[in-house]
Design a protein around this motif. Structure first.
Motif, short mmCIF file in Angstrom:
data_model
loop_
_atom_site.label_atom_id
_atom_site.label_comp_id
_atom_site.label_asym_id
_atom_site.label_seq_id
_atom_site.Cartn_x
_atom_site.Cartn_y
_atom_site.Cartn_z
N PRO A 53 -9.95 77.69 -15.94
CA PRO A 53 -10.58 76.80 -16.92
C PRO A 53 -12.09 76.71 -16.78
N THR A 54 -12.58 76.86 -15.54
CA THR A 54 -14.02 76.91 -15.29
C THR A 54 -14.29 78.01 -14.29
N SER A 55 -15.54 78.30 -14.05
CA SER A 55 -15.90 79.34 -13.08
C SER A 55 -15.57 78.94 -11.65
N SER A 56 -15.30 77.64 -11.44
CA SER A 56 -15.03 77.14 -10.08
C SER A 56 -13.56 76.84 -9.84
N ASP A 57 -12.72 76.95 -10.88
CA ASP A 57 -11.33 76.56 -10.74
C ASP A 57 -10.40 77.70 -11.14
N THR A 58 -9.32 77.86 -10.36
CA THR A 58 -8.33 78.89 -10.65
C THR A 58 -6.93 78.35 -10.36
N LEU A 59 -6.05 78.49 -11.33
CA LEU A 59 -4.63 78.16 -11.15
C LEU A 59 -3.84 79.46 -11.20
N THR A 60 -3.06 79.72 -10.15
CA THR A 60 -2.29 80.96 -10.06
C THR A 60 -0.82 80.64 -9.81
N ILE A 61 0.06 81.23 -10.60
CA ILE A 61 1.50 81.09 -10.42
C ILE A 61 2.11 82.48 -10.29
#
Length: 746
Positions: free
Chosen positions: A303-311
């Motif tokens: 969602p941002t350059s600093s956040d990552t959600l991985t499934i």
């Protein structure tokens, strides 16, 4: 020699060259020219190593199906397959040791894209063709919280990074052939990016005769991968794999036979079907066939350059048969066993990463994993031999087993501050062993029907050999700390806890049910005393680069508790596998890798390993086995391996050698196996525009040049003592082999 795979590959070439496609640079085959080293240190901490596409292309065997053949050149890795194809034999465990340790229980060593998809026993040990792997991460020291996954992690992990669908269209065709009617065909097609989607599909067919005795190996593998990238914030990857493994087993030598390799190196099962009753020595009664299906997904949202959600969800289904002869000094007890397996596993990891600054990055996540036995076995049929034919003789094991379930929340922080680099993480793991309902009743078969479901329905549950589920709750921390003295020199110390569990208690109780019942001992009483095996591991080392050459000396130590050993328990008056052992592992490693100059590249691994119990064990009411300080089985103290690639024009010459010091086949160190040295040689020639291809690679490989007679694998569990009557067996290695291949990129 069979020509059908060769005709297939040439036909594929003709189709592909009719309309040349625009192709991007293909790393696996062009690795010799891409300027990278065989080993890369990107995103790898401590003594761990990443084997690049270049090392896969150079060190993988002609079979190109087993990652262990590549990492075998790392210090402290002991993997010597029984044949030139690099197949894992036997089916019930992975014949690999790292720093002296072997994998425990029904856990597998390898992962795919960080997902613990492998398990034992059964098939699926060679799920990927190495042409579909971009790199291999060997995690043998520090194991971070998000990679410390699967039924077991005791010896570390081997993580294969998939070569995803490429953004530009292309194709790859290769054909290999050689000794013992070896033949392998591989084809991969990439669609290129079509809108937001890119797809690749590959197929491989491998066939080979055994290098000794009668029998053969056939492997079919199909892989389909899809990548979906609608924007810069979201990426999805789905991979499906279908694998068929059908091969005959190699004969296991006794220790007396192994001592006389001059006479027994080529000994194998009988070729002719026996005519005498209860003679089980026949090659076609020692084989395995498994069909494995795997699905892997990876969904990433930024969602941002600093956040990552991985499934990352994963699923594997494995079904087949492992046939083996059960020899006994009493001919009336000799049987042919059919270990039938049908099991699945599935799970997922979910992780959220946030980067506060370069000095602080945080990750929180959750892992869930569920797998069905065998491990322990649930369906083993006995056959007796009558006039050369197999006759159903009941069940050796008949049980209804529940799923094992592992789950853990995990958290990790990392960052770089001045000269320091750190990673700290932890899991809070719940490890549930599934309940077991036994229907075997010891020597009473309890079933007249070879159909498993009918046998379960027609027999009663044995209360003596049935148990409830059992759960372990374990805190699993990890820490890495590095300090960069200069941009090219870093010192580090790391710590991680690994875990595992052996499932030997149930089959041991079943085999000796009458003895346990006579002592009024139920399986539940022994089951309640089980504990999770834990290993606390520490590494200290330095990495420094001189020119293009990276040097990495390191020291390591492992403190192991609750290690399973088959001991005599005076409180019950019986022998059984119990988690009462303490063990100590320690040693030193030195690796050197990288280009010496523009033409010469070196890969060197040296290691000293000690792995031993730190106490003696009672084997009877008045007897003790001397195990304190003794090296555990199949764990050489000294190993050395080296590969040297010399590039001259379009030619590359790579001689390589691996040395293993003597080993033992039992924990009391009474069965010694001699040291050996294996020498291989690889010659490649690269040509552009051959048969309208963009790139062609011709390869000639000679294995075991000196035709060394040696023992490849010792089938000996760490936890069984010779005094308990459990004999180790030995498999002789592969003789000299010569192989050729052609690889075309379009």
């Amino acid at each position: 020699m069979k020509l059908s795979p060769l005709v297939l590959s040439l036909a594929a070439c003709a189709v592909l060259t009719a309309d040349p496609l625009g192709i991007e640079r293909i790393i696996v085959s062009d690795a010799a020219d891409d300027g990278t080293s065989m080993i890369s240190d990107s995103n790898i901490s401590g003594s761990n190593q990443t084997f690049s596409a270049k090392s896969i292309a150079t060190l993988s065997t002609q079979a190109n199906m087993n990652p262990y053949s590549v990492i075998a050149y790392s210090p402290s890795v002991n993997f010597t397959p029984v044949d030139q194809a690099g197949s894992n034999e036997p089916s019930y465990h992975d014949p690999i040791r790292i720093r002296g340790k072997s994998q425990s229980g029904p856990g597998g060593v390898y992962m795919i894209d960080g997902m613990p998809i492998s398990s034992n026993p059964g098939g699926g040990k060679q799920l990927l063709d190495m042409e579909n792997v971009s790199s291999i991460d060997l995690l043998k020291g520090y194991l971070p919280a998000d990679k410390n996954l699967g039924f077991s992690s005791l010896i570390g992990k081997v993580d294969m990074n998939l070569l995803s669908a490429r953004s530009r269209a292309g194709a790859e065709v290769s054909q290999s052939f050689g000794s013992d009617d070896f033949m392998r065909t591989f084809v991969r097609l990439d669609s290129g990016k079509i809108g937001d989607v890119a797809i690749f599909g590959s197929f491989s067919h491998l066939s080979s005769d055994k290098n000794k005795g009668s029998g053969d190996l056939t492997r079919l593998n199909g892989t389909l991968g899809l990548t979906y990238t609608p924007n810069n914030a979201f990426k999805a990857k789905i991979t499906a794999i279908r694998n068929s493994d059908d091969h005959h087993n190699y004969y296991n030598l006794s220790y007396d036979e192994a001592k006389d390799l001059g006479s027994n190196f080529t000994k194998d099962f009988a070729t002719a079907k026996p005519t005498v009753s209860n003679d089980v020595d026949y090659y076609d009664w020692n084989k395995q066939h498994f069909l494995t299906t795997a699905l892997l997904g990876e969904f990433e949202y930024r969602p941002t350059s600093s956040d990552t959600l991985t499934i990352k969800p994963y699923y594997k289904k494995d079904e087949g048969d492992y046939w083996f002869s059960k020899f006994d000094t009493a001919a009336a007890k000799q049987r042919v066993m059919d270990w039938r397996m049908e099991h699945d596993l599935y799970g997922a990891t979910a992780a959220y990463d946030h980067e506060f600054s370069e000095a602080l990055k945080a990750e929180i996540g959750y892992w869930y994993h569920k797998q069905l036995p065998p491990g322990p076995p649930s369906d083993q049929i006995k056959y007796k031999v009558v006039n050369g034919n197999l006759v159903f003789d009941g069940y050796a094991v008949l049980s209804d087993n529940d799923y094992h379930i592992l789950q853990a929340p995990f958290a990790q922080i990392s960052g770089t501050l001045d000269h320091f680099n750190y990673v700290a993480g932890a899991q809070l793991q719940s490890f549930k062993l599934g309940a077991l309902e036994s229907h075997t009743f010891g020597n009473q078969t309890g079933a007249a029907n070879p159909d498993y479901n009918a046998a379960i329905d027609s027999t009663a549950i044995d209360p003596w050999a049935s148990v409830d589920a059992k759960t372990f709750h374990t805190f699993i921390p990890s820490l890495y700390l590095g300090y960069a003295f200069t941009p090219s020199t870093t010192a580090y110390i790391d710590y991680s806890r690994t875990y595992g569990f052996d499932v030997n208690l149930f089959p041991t109780y079943i085999s000796n049910r009458d003895t346990f019942k006579a002592k009024n001992v139920t399986l539940q009483q022994l089951w309640d005393k089980l504990d999770l095996e834990l290993s606390d591991n520490i590494d200290v080392g330095v990495k420094t680069t001189i020119g293009g050459l990276t040097l990495n000396p390191s020291l390591f130590v492992s403190f192991v508790q609750n290690k399973q050993a088959n001991i005599y328990d005076p409180s019950f008056g019986v022998n059984y596998p119990a988690n009462v052992g303490d063990a100590l592992g320690y040693g030193a490693e030195f690796s050197a890798y990288g280009p010496i100059n523009e033409q010469l590249e070196l890969l060197l691994g040296l290691s000293y390993n000690r792995y031993q119990f730190t106490q003696d064990f009672k084997s009877g009411a008045t007897t003790t086995v001397d195990t304190d300080g003794k090296q555990l089985p199949d764990a050489p103290k000294y190993m050395a391996k080296a590969a040297l690639s010399y590039h001259i024009g379009d030619w590359t010459l790579t001689p390589s050698a691996r040395y293993s010091s003597s080993r033992y086949g039992d924990v009391a160190n009474t069965q010694k196996v001699d040291a050996y040295t294996l020498v291989d040689f690889d010659l490649t020639y690269r040509m552009a525009q051959f048969m309208s291809s963009r790139n062609a690679l011709f390869r000639l490989t000679a294995t075991n040049l000196t035709n060394e007679k040696y023992i490849s694998t010792i089938n000996a569990a760490d936890n069984f003592l010779a005094a308990t009557g459990t004999a180790s067996t030995y498999q002789s290695g592969a003789p000299f082999g010569l192989f050729g291949s052609i690889n075309l990129k379009f």
